[in-house]
Structure formats: C-alpha cells, structure tokens
Motif scaffolding. Structure first.
Motif, mmCIF file in Angstrom:
data_model
loop_
_atom_site.group_PDB
_atom_site.id
_atom_site.type_symbol
_atom_site.label_atom_id
_atom_site.label_comp_id
_atom_site.label_asym_id
_atom_site.label_seq_id
_atom_site.Cartn_x
_atom_site.Cartn_y
_atom_site.Cartn_z
ATOM 1 N N VAL A 229 0.852 -1.186 0.000
ATOM 2 C CA VAL A 229 0.000 0.000 0.000
ATOM 3 C C VAL A 229 0.887 1.235 0.000
ATOM 4 O O VAL A 229 2.064 1.173 0.361
ATOM 5 N N GLY A 230 0.310 2.353 -0.399
ATOM 6 C CA GLY A 230 1.112 3.559 -0.408
ATOM 7 C C GLY A 230 0.338 4.811 -0.684
ATOM 8 O O GLY A 230 -0.894 4.819 -0.789
ATOM 9 N N TRP A 231 1.115 5.880 -0.812
ATOM 10 C CA TRP A 231 0.572 7.224 -0.966
ATOM 11 C C TRP A 231 1.523 7.975 -1.892
ATOM 12 O O TRP A 231 2.746 7.949 -1.696
ATOM 13 N N TRP A 232 0.978 8.596 -2.947
ATOM 14 C CA TRP A 232 1.812 9.278 -3.925
ATOM 15 C C TRP A 232 1.010 10.227 -4.788
ATOM 16 O O TRP A 232 -0.226 10.259 -4.726
ATOM 17 N N HIS A 233 1.728 10.978 -5.597
ATOM 18 C CA HIS A 233 1.113 11.807 -6.621
ATOM 19 C C HIS A 233 1.564 11.233 -7.958
ATOM 20 O O HIS A 233 2.746 11.287 -8.296
ATOM 21 N N PRO A 234 0.659 10.666 -8.731
ATOM 22 C CA PRO A 234 1.059 9.953 -9.945
ATOM 23 C C PRO A 234 1.648 10.829 -11.049
ATOM 24 O O PRO A 234 2.269 10.306 -11.966
ATOM 25 N N GLU A 235 1.471 12.142 -10.955
ATOM 26 C CA GLU A 235 1.949 13.007 -12.034
ATOM 27 C C GLU A 235 3.015 14.004 -11.593
ATOM 28 O O GLU A 235 3.454 14.817 -12.395
ATOM 29 N N ASP A 236 3.423 13.967 -10.330
ATOM 30 C CA ASP A 236 4.380 14.948 -9.834
ATOM 31 C C ASP A 236 5.417 14.263 -8.955
ATOM 32 O O ASP A 236 5.155 13.941 -7.800
ATOM 33 N N GLU A 237 6.599 14.041 -9.514
ATOM 34 C CA GLU A 237 7.658 13.336 -8.799
ATOM 35 C C GLU A 237 8.232 14.131 -7.633
ATOM 36 O O GLU A 237 9.000 13.590 -6.843
ATOM 37 N N THR A 238 7.899 15.412 -7.531
ATOM 38 C CA THR A 238 8.409 16.215 -6.415
ATOM 39 C C THR A 238 7.566 16.052 -5.156
ATOM 40 O O THR A 238 7.950 16.521 -4.096
ATOM 41 N N LYS A 239 6.440 15.396 -5.267
ATOM 42 C CA LYS A 239 5.543 15.205 -4.127
ATOM 43 C C LYS A 239 5.988 14.004 -3.298
ATOM 44 O O LYS A 239 6.733 13.158 -3.761
ATOM 45 N N PRO A 240 5.484 13.887 -2.063
ATOM 46 C CA PRO A 240 5.877 12.752 -1.218
ATOM 47 C C PRO A 240 5.391 11.423 -1.789
ATOM 48 O O PRO A 240 4.414 11.365 -2.526
ATOM 49 N N TYR A 241 6.108 10.379 -1.404
ATOM 50 C CA TYR A 241 5.794 9.030 -1.869
ATOM 51 C C TYR A 241 6.158 8.081 -0.744
ATOM 52 O O TYR A 241 7.269 8.114 -0.239
ATOM 53 N N MET A 242 5.226 7.224 -0.374
ATOM 54 C CA MET A 242 5.480 6.232 0.665
ATOM 55 C C MET A 242 4.940 4.893 0.198
ATOM 56 O O MET A 242 3.805 4.801 -0.260
ATOM 57 N N MET A 243 5.771 3.869 0.310
ATOM 58 C CA MET A 243 5.409 2.516 -0.094
ATOM 59 C C MET A 243 5.574 1.619 1.129
ATOM 60 O O MET A 243 6.609 1.650 1.789
ATOM 61 N N ILE A 244 4.542 0.833 1.436
ATOM 62 C CA ILE A 244 4.552 -0.035 2.611
ATOM 63 C C ILE A 244 4.248 -1.457 2.162
ATOM 64 O O ILE A 244 3.169 -1.727 1.644
ATOM 65 N N LEU A 245 5.216 -2.354 2.358
ATOM 66 C CA LEU A 245 5.057 -3.750 1.960
ATOM 67 C C LEU A 245 4.652 -4.578 3.169
ATOM 68 O O LEU A 245 5.248 -4.448 4.244
ATOM 69 N N LEU A 246 3.646 -5.434 2.981
ATOM 70 C CA LEU A 246 3.137 -6.300 4.033
ATOM 71 C C LEU A 246 3.475 -7.742 3.663
ATOM 72 O O LEU A 246 3.069 -8.221 2.608
ATOM 73 N N PHE A 247 4.215 -8.406 4.529
ATOM 74 C CA PHE A 247 4.697 -9.760 4.243
ATOM 75 C C PHE A 247 3.877 -10.816 4.973
ATOM 76 O O PHE A 247 3.316 -10.564 6.036
ATOM 77 N N ASP A 248 3.858 -12.022 4.382
ATOM 78 C CA ASP A 248 3.148 -13.160 4.955
ATOM 79 C C ASP A 248 3.921 -14.424 4.599
ATOM 80 O O ASP A 248 4.273 -14.627 3.439
ATOM 81 N N ASP A 249 4.178 -15.263 5.593
ATOM 82 C CA ASP A 249 4.947 -16.483 5.330
ATOM 83 C C ASP A 249 4.075 -17.676 4.965
ATOM 84 O O ASP A 249 4.571 -18.785 4.809
#
Length: 168
Positions: free
Chosen positions: A75-95
């Motif tokens: 999951v994450g949060w970003w601006h798809p058209e503006d690379e100067t904006k914040p971007y956070m990517m969160i990976l959720l793992f499961d074994d």
C-alpha cells in the motif's frame, strides 16, 4: 531580530509539517499479521495519507502485483503526475501464501535486513524501516525535506501507537 523573524517564517506551513501527525487510537494494526486497509486507515487517521492536491492512496494485491513472492499486499501514498511530491510505499509480508514458501519469506526478509533494500529484481528500492512483517520505503522516493520529516514523524507515531519494536 532578523534571525527570529526568519526562524518563525520557516516554521509556518499551516500544519502541513510533522506537527500535524497525531496519535491514533481508533485503528489497530497488527505488525505481525498486517492488513493493508488497516495500514491505510491508520495513516489517514494520523494525518499523513490524504488525497489533497492530486495525492492518491493505492493498494497492490498479492495476486496481481506480487505473485510468487511473500508480499501479501503493498500500500502507499503518492502523486502519480508529480515526482516532487511525497511518496510512501509499505510492503506487508506473509509467510503462509499459497504460491510462496516459508523459505522465500525468510530469504526476502533476510535480504532486507542485510541490505536495507528490495532485491534488484524489484528495483533495489531502499527500505527505511522493517517492523514485524511490514517494510517502509520513502526516503529514496520523497524529495522534499518537509515531506520527508512528516513521513518520518508518522512512522515514529506508528511505532509509538502500535508498541512495536523496529528491526531498523
């Protein structure tokens, strides 16, 4: 006097900085068995994930985006058209995913622990923090120092609110 004026001017921003992150008691996230929607809801309640100014919240499920990996969801949060904006990517793992083994899970998390990054197969993206079954990536993706401080404050609040112990 000028130093004081410039210092006060630098502190402005209408609550858009790290000071706008708030404790969250309305959303529970289990760092050992995380749920993508709970993570999104947590960061929305904390004041980080918003959809102002073209920002988007996104979710990638295992089946379409991460098959044959131990990534249950991203999951994450970003601006798809503006690379100067914040971007956070969160990976959720499961074994315990059907198309990935416990060995794959161990290999992925060990690689992240040792390299603080995803493998080159997945862009060698820097991982900033690993907590339970959750990996956070944002410092390599966020260019603005104020945005970076706000994301880091939200992460620190997450650690405080969940009572989790980060690996790094």
């Amino acid at each position: 006097a000028l130093t004081i004026v410039f210092s006060l001017a630098g502190c402005g921003g209408g609550g858009s900085g790290a000071d706008s992150i708030v404790p969250v008691d309305s959303v529970t996230v289990d760092v050992n068995n995380p749920d993508g929607q709970a993570v999104i809801d947590y960061f929305k309640a904390a004041g980080l994930f918003n959809e102002d100014g073209g920002m988007e919240i996104w979710s990638q499920n295992h089946e379409e985006y991460w098959p044959e990996t131990p990534v249950k969801e991203c999951v994450g949060w970003w601006h798809p058209e503006d690379e100067t904006k914040p971007y956070m990517m969160i990976l959720l793992f499961d074994d315990s995913l059907a198309d990935s083994s416990k060995e794959d899970y161990d290999e992925w998390l060990n690689y992240i622990r040792e390299n603080k990054a995803l493998t080159e197969e997945y862009t060698a993206l820097r991982i900033d923090h690993l907590v339970g079954n959750i990996a956070f990536a944002y410092s390599e993706l966020t260019l603005d120092d104020e945005d970076l401080a706000k994301i880091e404050a939200a992460y620190e609040q997450f650690i405080e609110d969940t009572g989790a112990t980060p690996e790094f």
